[in-house]
Design a protein around this motif. Structure first.
Motif, mmCIF file in Angstrom:
data_model
loop_
_atom_site.group_PDB
_atom_site.id
_atom_site.type_symbol
_atom_site.label_atom_id
_atom_site.label_comp_id
_atom_site.label_asym_id
_atom_site.label_seq_id
_atom_site.Cartn_x
_atom_site.Cartn_y
_atom_site.Cartn_z
ATOM 1 N N ASP A 67 0.814 -1.214 0.000
ATOM 2 C CA ASP A 67 0.000 0.000 0.000
ATOM 3 C C ASP A 67 0.849 1.266 0.000
ATOM 4 O O ASP A 67 0.388 2.335 0.351
ATOM 5 C CB ASP A 67 -0.980 0.001 1.176
ATOM 6 N N ALA A 68 2.094 1.158 -0.433
ATOM 7 C CA ALA A 68 2.985 2.318 -0.467
ATOM 8 C C ALA A 68 2.761 3.186 -1.693
ATOM 9 O O ALA A 68 3.498 4.138 -1.912
ATOM 10 C CB ALA A 68 4.446 1.860 -0.405
ATOM 11 N N GLY A 69 1.757 2.864 -2.477
ATOM 12 C CA GLY A 69 1.440 3.668 -3.662
ATOM 13 C C GLY A 69 1.851 2.956 -4.926
ATOM 14 O O GLY A 69 2.856 2.258 -4.985
ATOM 15 N N ASP A 70 1.042 3.137 -5.935
ATOM 16 C CA ASP A 70 1.315 2.540 -7.236
ATOM 17 C C ASP A 70 2.475 3.249 -7.896
ATOM 18 O O ASP A 70 2.648 4.466 -7.764
ATOM 19 C CB ASP A 70 0.092 2.629 -8.140
ATOM 20 N N LEU A 71 3.266 2.511 -8.636
ATOM 21 C CA LEU A 71 4.340 3.090 -9.432
ATOM 22 C C LEU A 71 3.753 3.539 -10.758
ATOM 23 O O LEU A 71 2.796 2.938 -11.255
ATOM 24 C CB LEU A 71 5.439 2.055 -9.659
ATOM 25 N N PRO A 72 4.329 4.587 -11.356
ATOM 26 C CA PRO A 72 3.779 5.064 -12.628
ATOM 27 C C PRO A 72 4.043 4.073 -13.762
ATOM 28 O O PRO A 72 5.170 3.616 -13.945
ATOM 29 C CB PRO A 72 4.507 6.379 -12.856
ATOM 30 N N VAL A 73 2.998 3.733 -14.480
ATOM 31 C CA VAL A 73 3.115 2.878 -15.661
ATOM 32 C C VAL A 73 3.061 3.795 -16.867
ATOM 33 O O VAL A 73 2.098 4.537 -17.043
ATOM 34 C CB VAL A 73 1.976 1.831 -15.706
ATOM 35 N N THR A 74 4.089 3.759 -17.703
ATOM 36 C CA THR A 74 4.168 4.698 -18.815
ATOM 37 C C THR A 74 3.825 4.076 -20.158
ATOM 38 O O THR A 74 3.813 4.752 -21.164
ATOM 39 C CB THR A 74 5.582 5.309 -18.899
ATOM 40 N N VAL A 75 3.529 2.788 -20.180
ATOM 41 C CA VAL A 75 3.138 2.134 -21.420
ATOM 42 C C VAL A 75 1.698 2.516 -21.726
ATOM 43 O O VAL A 75 0.816 2.369 -20.892
ATOM 44 C CB VAL A 75 3.250 0.593 -21.286
ATOM 45 N N HIS A 91 -2.037 2.292 -22.835
ATOM 46 C CA HIS A 91 -2.974 1.165 -22.720
ATOM 47 C C HIS A 91 -3.116 0.410 -24.039
ATOM 48 O O HIS A 91 -3.247 -0.798 -24.066
ATOM 49 C CB HIS A 91 -4.333 1.634 -22.209
ATOM 50 N N THR A 92 -3.093 1.126 -25.157
ATOM 51 C CA THR A 92 -3.272 0.460 -26.446
ATOM 52 C C THR A 92 -2.071 -0.398 -26.807
ATOM 53 O O THR A 92 -2.219 -1.392 -27.502
ATOM 54 C CB THR A 92 -3.523 1.501 -27.559
ATOM 55 N N ALA A 93 -0.881 -0.046 -26.325
ATOM 56 C CA ALA A 93 0.326 -0.807 -26.656
ATOM 57 C C ALA A 93 0.346 -2.147 -25.918
ATOM 58 O O ALA A 93 0.969 -3.099 -26.385
ATOM 59 C CB ALA A 93 1.571 -0.012 -26.299
ATOM 60 N N ALA A 94 -0.337 -2.240 -24.812
ATOM 61 C CA ALA A 94 -0.321 -3.470 -24.039
ATOM 62 C C ALA A 94 -1.280 -4.519 -24.591
ATOM 63 O O ALA A 94 -1.271 -5.653 -24.188
ATOM 64 C CB ALA A 94 -0.707 -3.172 -22.582
ATOM 65 N N GLN A 95 -2.101 -4.134 -25.537
ATOM 66 C CA GLN A 95 -3.072 -5.078 -26.077
ATOM 67 C C GLN A 95 -2.389 -5.976 -26.983
ATOM 68 O O GLN A 95 -2.264 -6.598 -27.746
ATOM 69 C CB GLN A 95 -4.221 -4.358 -26.757
#
Length: 128
Positions: free
Chosen positions: A114-122, A124-128
């Motif tokens: 629960d220390a906070g989410d890390l930023p995801v820079t990918v 959303h469309t690239a992960a499909q």
């Protein structure tokens, strides 16, 4: 890190044969709330810790820093009652679904994650 001296385990040989351990004889154990699915913590087990977990109904881990076994909640009162244990497809991690009483994290928080989410820079469309 050298292999810590530990007693021989009474773990069922059929289960032991399925496990893949690191060079110190350990494997990660993920504790998850059985009812919410929330990941609570990750600890380390060896064959004996898994045997104790399976036969006592309380999560037992192996402390790499103290080189000793510890039962979650014996000192804090924040116990983990085992509901189920599953081995992953590679045999190198166990998932322990628990009833968590109190905090799972040594900081006193419900979960260690629960220390906070890390930023995801990918995108959303690239992960499909």
């Amino acid at each position: 890190m050298s292999n810590p001296p530990r007693a021989a385990s009474a773990l069922d040989p059929a289960i032991a044969a399925r496990l893949k351990r690191d060079r110190d004889g350990l494997f990660p154990a993920v504790a998850q709330s059985h009812d919410t699915g929330e990941v609570l913590m990750v600890g380390w087990m060896d064959d004996e810790a898994l045997h104790r977990t399976l036969t006592t109904g309380r999560c037992t881990y192996y402390s790499r820093s103290r080189q000793d076994y510890w039962v979650k909640g014996d000192t804090s009162g924040h116990i983990q009652r085992v509901r189920s244990v599953a081995l992953d497809c590679d045999g190198d991690t166990v998932l322990v679904k628990v009833d968590q009483v109190g905090a799972a994290c040594h900081t006193g928080d419900r979960t260690c994650f629960d220390a906070g989410d890390l930023p995801v820079t990918v995108p959303h469309t690239a992960a499909q």
